[in-house]
Write a protein that holds these residues in place. Sequence first.
Motif, PDB file in Angstrom:
ATOM      1  N   ILE A  91       0.846  -1.200   0.000  1.00  0.00           N
ATOM      2  CA  ILE A  91       0.000   0.000   0.000  1.00  0.00           C
ATOM      3  C   ILE A  91       0.881   1.250   0.000  1.00  0.00           C
ATOM      4  N   HIS A  92       0.536   2.199  -0.867  1.00  0.00           N
ATOM      5  CA  HIS A  92       1.278   3.464  -0.948  1.00  0.00           C
ATOM      6  C   HIS A  92       0.322   4.600  -0.608  1.00  0.00           C
ATOM      7  N   ILE A  93       0.701   5.388   0.379  1.00  0.00           N
ATOM      8  CA  ILE A  93      -0.146   6.514   0.817  1.00  0.00           C
ATOM      9  C   ILE A  93       0.707   7.783   0.701  1.00  0.00           C
ATOM     10  N   PRO A  94       0.102   8.940   0.409  1.00  0.00           N
ATOM     11  CA  PRO A  94       0.913  10.152   0.309  1.00  0.00           C
ATOM     12  C   PRO A  94       1.760  10.386   1.574  1.00  0.00           C
ATOM     13  N   VAL A  95       3.002  10.830   1.346  1.00  0.00           N
ATOM     14  CA  VAL A  95       3.852  11.191   2.490  1.00  0.00           C
ATOM     15  C   VAL A  95       3.809  12.694   2.739  1.00  0.00           C
ATOM     16  N   ASP A  96       3.477  13.451   1.679  1.00  0.00           N
ATOM     17  CA  ASP A  96       3.331  14.901   1.848  1.00  0.00           C
ATOM     18  C   ASP A  96       2.086  15.370   1.097  1.00  0.00           C
ATOM     19  N   ASN A 115      -4.463  30.229   1.109  1.00  0.00           N
ATOM     20  CA  ASN A 115      -2.998  30.130   1.216  1.00  0.00           C
ATOM     21  C   ASN A 115      -2.650  28.650   1.225  1.00  0.00           C
ATOM     22  N   THR A 116      -1.541  28.294   0.572  1.00  0.00           N
ATOM     23  CA  THR A 116      -1.189  26.876   0.496  1.00  0.00           C
ATOM     24  C   THR A 116       0.258  26.640   0.932  1.00  0.00           C
ATOM     25  N   LYS A 117       0.531  25.417   1.381  1.00  0.00           N
ATOM     26  CA  LYS A 117       1.880  25.049   1.821  1.00  0.00           C
ATOM     27  C   LYS A 117       2.046  23.539   1.649  1.00  0.00           C
ATOM     28  N   VAL A 118       3.216  23.101   1.220  1.00  0.00           N
ATOM     29  CA  VAL A 118       3.482  21.659   1.193  1.00  0.00           C
ATOM     30  C   VAL A 118       3.876  21.223   2.604  1.00  0.00           C
ATOM     31  N   ARG A 144       1.739  13.790   8.057  1.00  0.00           N
ATOM     32  CA  ARG A 144       1.469  13.443   9.463  1.00  0.00           C
ATOM     33  C   ARG A 144       1.560  14.636  10.393  1.00  0.00           C
ATOM     34  N   GLU A 145       1.854  15.814   9.796  1.00  0.00           N
ATOM     35  CA  GLU A 145       2.052  16.983  10.670  1.00  0.00           C
ATOM     36  C   GLU A 145       1.300  18.185  10.146  1.00  0.00           C
ATOM     37  N   ILE A 146       0.032  18.031   9.928  1.00  0.00           N
ATOM     38  CA  ILE A 146      -0.782  19.146   9.442  1.00  0.00           C
ATOM     39  C   ILE A 146      -1.401  19.847  10.661  1.00  0.00           C
ATOM     40  N   LYS A 194       6.726  14.914  -3.119  1.00  0.00           N
ATOM     41  CA  LYS A 194       7.410  13.644  -2.811  1.00  0.00           C
ATOM     42  C   LYS A 194       6.474  12.473  -3.080  1.00  0.00           C
ATOM     43  N   SER A 195       5.212  12.641  -2.700  1.00  0.00           N
ATOM     44  CA  SER A 195       4.225  11.565  -2.930  1.00  0.00           C
ATOM     45  C   SER A 195       4.100  11.299  -4.416  1.00  0.00           C
TER      46      SER A 195
END
Length: 395
Positions: A260-265, A277-280, A284-286, A298-299
């Motif tokens: 299974i592959h899940i987004p890392v960012d 406003n947006t930010k990468v 796990r740290e939103i 990265k994802s």
Amino acid sequence: MKTINDFNFQDKKALIRVDFNVPLDDNFSVSDATRIISAKPTIIKILEDGGSCVLMSHLGRPKGVQEEYSLKHIISKIEDVLGVEVKFSSNCIGKDAEDKANALEPGEILLLENLRFHEEEKQGDRDFAEQLSNLGDIYVNDAFGTAHRAHASTTIVAEFFPENKCFGSLLAQEIESIKKVMDDGEKPVLAVLGGAKVSSKITVIENILDKVDHLIIGGGMTFTFVKAQGGKIGDSICEDDKMELALDIMKQAEAKGVKIHIPVDVLAADAFSNDANTKVMDVREIPDGWQGLDAGPKSLANFDAVVNQCKTILWNGPLGVFEMESFAKGTIALGNSIANSTKNGAFSLVGGGDSVAAVKQFGFEKKVSYVSTGGGAMLESLEGKTLPGIAAILA
Ligand code: AMP
């Protein structure tokens, strides 16, 4: 599996269930003729054999007879697409329909009025189906979009053609494409499941774990998985009551050898708005006040590597809120990865709801192997269900 290629339609009347449930604009003109164009190969083969066609379809969700849902609005578009004059019966059953069907000469087409003007259609009424069956010699189902419904024209009518029933070329292609992914897929097989909610995809995920080597989970579903594993997801969409299920899916996948592959960012925003406003951020740290609305770079690089190593790819559901330009990049990048892998020989099937809209909007339609025409029907196939419209032809 019998298709139109197993019949010679010379001097035969084909009763064809098509899906002409097309969008109309304010002037009742067809705004997207894809579904009519998709039915063309079946109709043309029958006419070229020297047969005639009686076309039946629903349009929208009328309550009884409602002029705005009349199929007469689409006659000229069908004539444009097919290059053949189309006759019309203002009732899909009864004397007018029978007289006009009986008078059809080889090479001619009759379109019947909206099937759903009769409530018996959705009820799967046998008498109504029998009346429809009087209008043709061979029953052809070419409507994948309604194949998951046991309606009179999609399923019950087939009973009256025990020997003379078959799939149209569109429906046959849909069945073959699904089979290519679910049963005969060249390995490694990958499913990409995106979209908003785990709850609407859970049966698909559970069924697909037995079929695939890799599973990419993206879109809004990501956050139920991330939170279940202890991540901080801020204000991202999440179904708390599905977190146990998410952990169970991870366990099942591991036991079955599915990676299974899940987004890392993610690309996070401070509001659900194109102008936010947006930010990468790390997925796990939103922080509170922010929500993940698209996959991060990265994802996307990870997903690209997976997509390019797989030989069979199923894509259902966008990776982000692609309807807003600011959050469409992930879905577009995934489309590019799948297009590239397809170019290198992979078989790719896109189907089920919003991913089809995304694929069309961003111009990937011709760059993947097959784009399914059925939303609900596709999802039910992926859930492993036998669709009644398909079973009725195979019976
Ligand atoms: P589905 O019909 O389940 O395939 O879901 C498609 C919808 O999921 C689209 O309308 C997307 O905008 C939405 N979606 C995708 N990613 C997210 C996300 N991160 N947050 C909220 N909605 C999302």
